[in-house]
Design a protein around this motif. Structure first.
Motif, PDB file in Angstrom:
ATOM      1  N   PRO A 191       0.771  -1.247   0.000  1.00 30.98           N
ATOM      2  CA  PRO A 191       0.000   0.000   0.000  1.00 30.98           C
ATOM      3  C   PRO A 191       0.799   1.293   0.000  1.00 30.98           C
ATOM      4  O   PRO A 191       0.231   2.359   0.213  1.00 30.98           O
ATOM      5  N   TYR A 192       2.098   1.271  -0.301  1.00 27.07           N
ATOM      6  CA  TYR A 192       2.920   2.459  -0.090  1.00 27.07           C
ATOM      7  C   TYR A 192       2.662   3.569  -1.106  1.00 27.07           C
ATOM      8  O   TYR A 192       2.743   4.763  -0.759  1.00 27.07           O
ATOM      9  N   SER A 193       2.364   3.239  -2.351  1.00 21.19           N
ATOM     10  CA  SER A 193       2.034   4.299  -3.300  1.00 21.19           C
ATOM     11  C   SER A 193       0.690   4.931  -2.947  1.00 21.19           C
ATOM     12  O   SER A 193       0.499   6.142  -3.116  1.00 21.19           O
ATOM     13  N   LEU A 194      -0.243   4.130  -2.438  1.00 25.22           N
ATOM     14  CA  LEU A 194      -1.527   4.675  -1.976  1.00 25.22           C
ATOM     15  C   LEU A 194      -1.307   5.594  -0.783  1.00 25.22           C
ATOM     16  O   LEU A 194      -1.932   6.656  -0.679  1.00 25.22           O
ATOM     17  N   TRP A 195      -0.427   5.202   0.129  1.00 27.52           N
ATOM     18  CA  TRP A 195      -0.124   6.050   1.291  1.00 27.52           C
ATOM     19  C   TRP A 195       0.497   7.376   0.848  1.00 27.52           C
ATOM     20  O   TRP A 195       0.188   8.433   1.395  1.00 27.52           O
ATOM     21  N   THR A 196       1.362   7.332  -0.150  1.00 32.46           N
ATOM     22  CA  THR A 196       1.955   8.559  -0.684  1.00 32.46           C
ATOM     23  C   THR A 196       0.870   9.505  -1.179  1.00 32.46           C
ATOM     24  O   THR A 196       0.875  10.703  -0.868  1.00 32.46           O
ATOM     25  N   VAL A 197      -0.063   8.973  -1.945  1.00 32.87           N
ATOM     26  CA  VAL A 197      -1.133   9.804  -2.513  1.00 32.87           C
ATOM     27  C   VAL A 197      -2.025  10.366  -1.412  1.00 32.87           C
ATOM     28  O   VAL A 197      -2.350  11.565  -1.414  1.00 32.87           O
ATOM     29  N   THR A 198      -2.435   9.530  -0.460  1.00 34.41           N
ATOM     30  CA  THR A 198      -3.333  10.021   0.587  1.00 34.41           C
ATOM     31  C   THR A 198      -2.634  11.005   1.529  1.00 34.41           C
ATOM     32  O   THR A 198      -3.282  11.908   2.066  1.00 34.41           O
ATOM     33  N   THR A 199      -1.320  10.857   1.716  1.00 30.77           N
ATOM     34  CA  THR A 199      -0.569  11.831   2.510  1.00 30.77           C
ATOM     35  C   THR A 199      -0.593  13.197   1.841  1.00 30.77           C
ATOM     36  O   THR A 199      -0.849  14.226   2.478  1.00 30.77           O
ATOM     37  N   LEU A 200      -0.336  13.213   0.534  1.00 29.39           N
ATOM     38  CA  LEU A 200      -0.381  14.469  -0.210  1.00 29.39           C
ATOM     39  C   LEU A 200      -1.791  15.048  -0.248  1.00 29.39           C
ATOM     40  O   LEU A 200      -1.995  16.257  -0.064  1.00 29.39           O
ATOM     41  N   LEU A 201      -2.766  14.181  -0.463  1.00 33.39           N
ATOM     42  CA  LEU A 201      -4.152  14.635  -0.588  1.00 33.39           C
ATOM     43  C   LEU A 201      -4.667  15.228   0.723  1.00 33.39           C
ATOM     44  O   LEU A 201      -5.310  16.285   0.729  1.00 33.39           O
ATOM     45  N   SER A 202      -4.399  14.550   1.841  1.00 28.53           N
ATOM     46  CA  SER A 202      -4.854  15.084   3.127  1.00 28.53           C
ATOM     47  C   SER A 202      -4.143  16.392   3.464  1.00 28.53           C
ATOM     48  O   SER A 202      -4.734  17.294   4.071  1.00 28.53           O
ATOM     49  N   SER A 203      -2.882  16.515   3.043  1.00 27.66           N
ATOM     50  CA  SER A 203      -2.146  17.760   3.284  1.00 27.66           C
ATOM     51  C   SER A 203      -2.744  18.910   2.479  1.00 27.66           C
ATOM     52  O   SER A 203      -2.908  20.030   2.991  1.00 27.66           O
ATOM     53  N   VAL A 204      -3.066  18.644   1.226  1.00 23.29           N
ATOM     54  CA  VAL A 204      -3.725  19.658   0.395  1.00 23.29           C
ATOM     55  C   VAL A 204      -5.072  20.038   1.001  1.00 23.29           C
ATOM     56  O   VAL A 204      -5.420  21.228   1.096  1.00 23.29           O
ATOM     57  N   ALA A 205      -5.836  19.026   1.422  1.00 23.82           N
ATOM     58  CA  ALA A 205      -7.161  19.286   1.988  1.00 23.82           C
ATOM     59  C   ALA A 205      -7.068  20.151   3.238  1.00 23.82           C
ATOM     60  O   ALA A 205      -7.914  21.032   3.463  1.00 23.82           O
ATOM     61  N   LEU A 206      -6.051  19.920   4.077  1.00 19.04           N
ATOM     62  CA  LEU A 206      -5.882  20.723   5.285  1.00 19.04           C
ATOM     63  C   LEU A 206      -5.585  22.178   4.939  1.00 19.04           C
ATOM     64  O   LEU A 206      -6.220  23.101   5.468  1.00 19.04           O
ATOM     65  N   LEU A 207      -4.617  22.397   4.053  1.00 17.70           N
ATOM     66  CA  LEU A 207      -4.246  23.772   3.696  1.00 17.70           C
ATOM     67  C   LEU A 207      -5.411  24.498   3.031  1.00 17.70           C
ATOM     68  O   LEU A 207      -5.627  25.695   3.268  1.00 17.70           O
ATOM     69  N   ARG A 208      -6.149  23.777   2.230  1.00 20.85           N
ATOM     70  CA  ARG A 208      -7.305  24.380   1.562  1.00 20.85           C
ATOM     71  C   ARG A 208      -8.395  24.729   2.572  1.00 20.85           C
ATOM     72  O   ARG A 208      -9.025  25.791   2.481  1.00 20.85           O
ATOM     73  N   ALA A 209      -8.610  23.857   3.553  1.00 18.39           N
ATOM     74  CA  ALA A 209      -9.610  24.132   4.580  1.00 18.39           C
ATOM     75  C   ALA A 209      -9.225  25.342   5.417  1.00 18.39           C
ATOM     76  O   ALA A 209     -10.079  26.175   5.764  1.00 18.39           O
ATOM     77  N   ILE A 210      -7.941  25.460   5.753  1.00 14.24           N
ATOM     78  CA  ILE A 210      -7.474  26.617   6.521  1.00 14.24           C
ATOM     79  C   ILE A 210      -7.684  27.904   5.722  1.00 14.24           C
ATOM     80  O   ILE A 210      -8.066  28.943   6.268  1.00 14.24           O
ATOM     81  N   ARG A 211      -7.460  27.816   4.423  1.00 18.24           N
ATOM     82  CA  ARG A 211      -7.607  29.010   3.573  1.00 18.24           C
ATOM     83  C   ARG A 211      -9.069  29.392   3.358  1.00 18.24           C
ATOM     84  O   ARG A 211      -9.431  30.573   3.419  1.00 18.24           O
ATOM     85  N   LEU A 212      -9.943  28.411   3.113  1.00 13.04           N
ATOM     86  CA  LEU A 212     -11.335  28.704   2.773  1.00 13.04           C
ATOM     87  C   LEU A 212     -12.223  28.854   4.000  1.00 13.04           C
ATOM     88  O   LEU A 212     -13.201  29.613   3.976  1.00 13.04           O
ATOM     89  N   GLN A 213     -11.940  28.087   5.051  1.00 11.18           N
ATOM     90  CA  GLN A 213     -12.722  28.133   6.286  1.00 11.18           C
ATOM     91  C   GLN A 213     -14.210  27.894   6.027  1.00 11.18           C
ATOM     92  O   GLN A 213     -15.081  28.622   6.537  1.00 11.18           O
ATOM     93  N   THR A 214     -14.526  26.854   5.252  1.00 14.67           N
ATOM     94  CA  THR A 214     -15.913  26.480   5.009  1.00 14.67           C
ATOM     95  C   THR A 214     -16.157  25.085   5.581  1.00 14.67           C
ATOM     96  O   THR A 214     -15.234  24.284   5.739  1.00 14.67           O
TER      97      THR A 214
END
Length: 562
Positions: free
Chosen positions: A177-200
């Motif tokens: 599962p390591y390539s999947l973990w790579t993708v979900t690590t990046l995706l959750s990081s993007v989602a966090l930064l986007r949530a902090i920016r949009l605050q919705t």
């Protein structure tokens, strides 16, 4: 000298040069090529055999029970437990994972089960899912760079580094599962930064989903979530602000979604302890330091076939101790990474450098400190450092892309950084070109000699291989299954499951081999059945690296003339 003031070093969102875009597009094409070429070349090693066991829906005790009473077992009999079985379904896949490997979360194994139902369970088909998933990392890291730096140049450099990173290419070709973990690590990081920016509410809900996906992809996503929490708290000055409250609520939702598997893992915690006991085996400090240096370098260049490589038909030797010149080629990488992190902290916005430091530091400390304090080998596994390595790639991409822009007034500095970037890309491509056609690499270290052993056995018509199996977890997966994938159909096995069981040698076999026999078994065969045993394959142990390495000698039985 180059102006190091914070103001002058802020990345500006300007159009990316056509040359850089073209170069990265070429690297993307090469990266995709390396991810899909030679998918079946490298040995299908221990961990991947357990993936196939999960796909087939069996547990190892079930396999042992079915094989225990068989006098002789063919390669096809063994491979039956590596292939889809109409009598076993998704429930059996999840049951086997829960019972034997609850430390691995189920998302990847559900996906791979569905994938093999559609495309078959050959080695190529099984590994191709990881290769396909790994392509999702490209848009994810581009998006993450835009959220962090708002700099297309940094994003393009990061995509180029990821595309031809030998580490990421190797694990894109692994049925784990390591390539999947790579993708979900990046995706959750993007989602966090986007949530902090949009605050919705929607953006925080997306973060909760991304966090849950990460946890269901790999258990060490807990460390990624912890780094996100530290980042949010530090960014908000450790005050209970609206952002901190939203993060806590989203994290609770993600954690609650993961709770069912937490309960499964807790109820089978004895299996976790048994399957991860290797992690607590002490390793020398020299070996650990070497492994950390290698882990750092492998994201950029990798000419390390492994700690062991074949010397001749009988021997393997260990390589890479501190006397080996190759180890010192890592020094420029260490310098580049150290400077990049320094440059990042001096010049990038706080929200960017704080995020990357948290991503790097939490994972690194969580793996390294326990090994230093209580002993163990957790930090010797490069694949566990994926969030840390992604953070390092982001820091290096920022440093190089920004330096090239800032040095535009001094042509020699700009050229130096441009040449450095081309060299970094080139060693990545060269590393992939070297490792791609290889039959084994450091990622397959516990089966580095499986090809050598299989070739010896395959040279013989009608061979019999005797193996002392046990009910201990991992015995068949560690030794027999990887070998079975490489042996001819006419190879027969005699598996001994009882401690004092003596093999009954039938007639009709041209050669009889003992695979990893005990001294007691050899002596018993020589004394009671009139055989003489000859060692025909072993690995040399003169340069042990300090880690617990498997021992897989192959012996041949020769009938003594009466």
């Amino acid at each position: 000298m180059l102006d190091l003031s914070t103001k002058s070093r802020q990345p500006v969102s300007k159009p990316v040069s056509k040359q850089l875009q073209l170069l990265v597009i070429i690297l993307l094409i090469l990266g995709i090529f390396f991810r899909f070429v030679h998918l079946d070349r490298k040995v299908y090693w221990i961990d991947e055999n357990f993936t196939s066991l999960r796909i087939a829906g069996y547990t190892e005790p079930e396999v042992i029970q079915e094989l225990r009473d068989k006098r002789e077992v063919s390669t096809e009999d063994l491979l039956k437990y590596q292939r889809l079985n109409p009598e076993k379904g998704m429930v059996d896949t999840l049951r086997g994972l829960a019972i034997e490997e609850p430390q691995h979360t189920p998302l990847y194994f559900v996906l791979i089960r569905l994938w093999t139902q559609w495309f078959g369970n050959s080695v190529t088909a099984t590994r191709s899912l990881s290769a396909l998933i790994s392509l999702l990392a490209f848009p994810c890291i581009y998006w993450l760079c835009r959220e962090l730096f708002d700099s297309p140049a940094v994003a393009w450099v990061a995509v180029g580094l990821l595309a031809i990173s030998p580490f990421h290419v190797l694990y894109a070709q692994e049925a784990r599962p390591y390539s999947l973990w790579t993708v979900t690590t990046l995706l959750s990081s993007v989602a966090l930064l986007r949530a902090i920016r949009l605050q919705t509410k929607l953006s925080w809900g997306m973060y909760a989903i991304a966090m849950a996906l990460g946890l269901y992809s790999f258990l060490f996503s807990v460390l990624v979530s912890l780094s996100h929490g530290i980042y949010v708290l530090a960014l908000e000055g450790f005050r209970l602000t609206k952002t901190v409250t939203a993060y806590i609520l989203a994290s609770l939702v993600g954690a609650l979604a993961f709770l069912p598997w937490v309960l499964v893992a807790f109820s089978n915690r004895s299996s976790i302890k048994g399957m991860t006991s290797w992690a607590y085996t002490p390793a020398s400090l020299e070996a650990m330091v070497k492994s950390w240096m290698l882990s750092l370098s492998r994201i950029f260049f990798d000419w390390d076939r492994g700690w062991c490589f074949p010397v001749d038909s009988r021997h393997c030797r260990y390589l890479l101790n501190f006397r080996d010149p190759l180890l010192y080629l890592i020094v420029p990488i260490v310098i580049l990474v150290s400077y990049s992190i320094y440059f990042l902290c001096r010049g990038a916005p706080k929200r960017a450098w704080l995020f990357i430091l948290a991503l790097i530091g939490v994972t690194a400390l969580a793996l390294i400190l326990p090994d230093l304090v209580s002993g163990g080998q957790r930090s010797g596994m490069t694949r566990y450092f994926i969030p840390c390595l992604l953070g390092i790639e982001l820091a290096v991409a920022y440093c190089i892309a920004t330096q090239i822009k800032l040095s535009s007034g001094k042509r020699w500095q700009q050229k130096s950084w441009q040449i450095g970037l081309v060299v970094l890309f080139s060693v990545g491509v060269l590393s992939c070109a070297v490792s791609s056609p290889a039959e084994t690499w450091w990622t397959k270290i516990h089966n580095y000699d499986t090809y050598s052993i299989s070739r010896i056995i395959n040279k013989v018509d009608r061979p019999l291989v005797i193996f002392r199996a046990t009910a201990k977890a991992g015995t068949l997966g560690n030794y027999m299954m990887p070998l079975a994938h490489l042996l001819k159909p006419d190879v027969q096995f005699q598996l001994l499951f009882e401690p004092n069981e003596a093999p009954q040698i039938p007639a009709g076999f041209n050669e009889i081999f003992l695979f990893k026999p005990s001294e007691e078994l050899r002596q018993r065969l020589e004394a009671a059945q009139g055989f003489r045993s000859e060692l025909i394959y072993e690995h040399a142990t003169d340069l042990k690296p300090g880690f617990n390495m498997p021992d897989r000698p192959l012996w041949k039985l020769v009938r003594e003339r009466g």
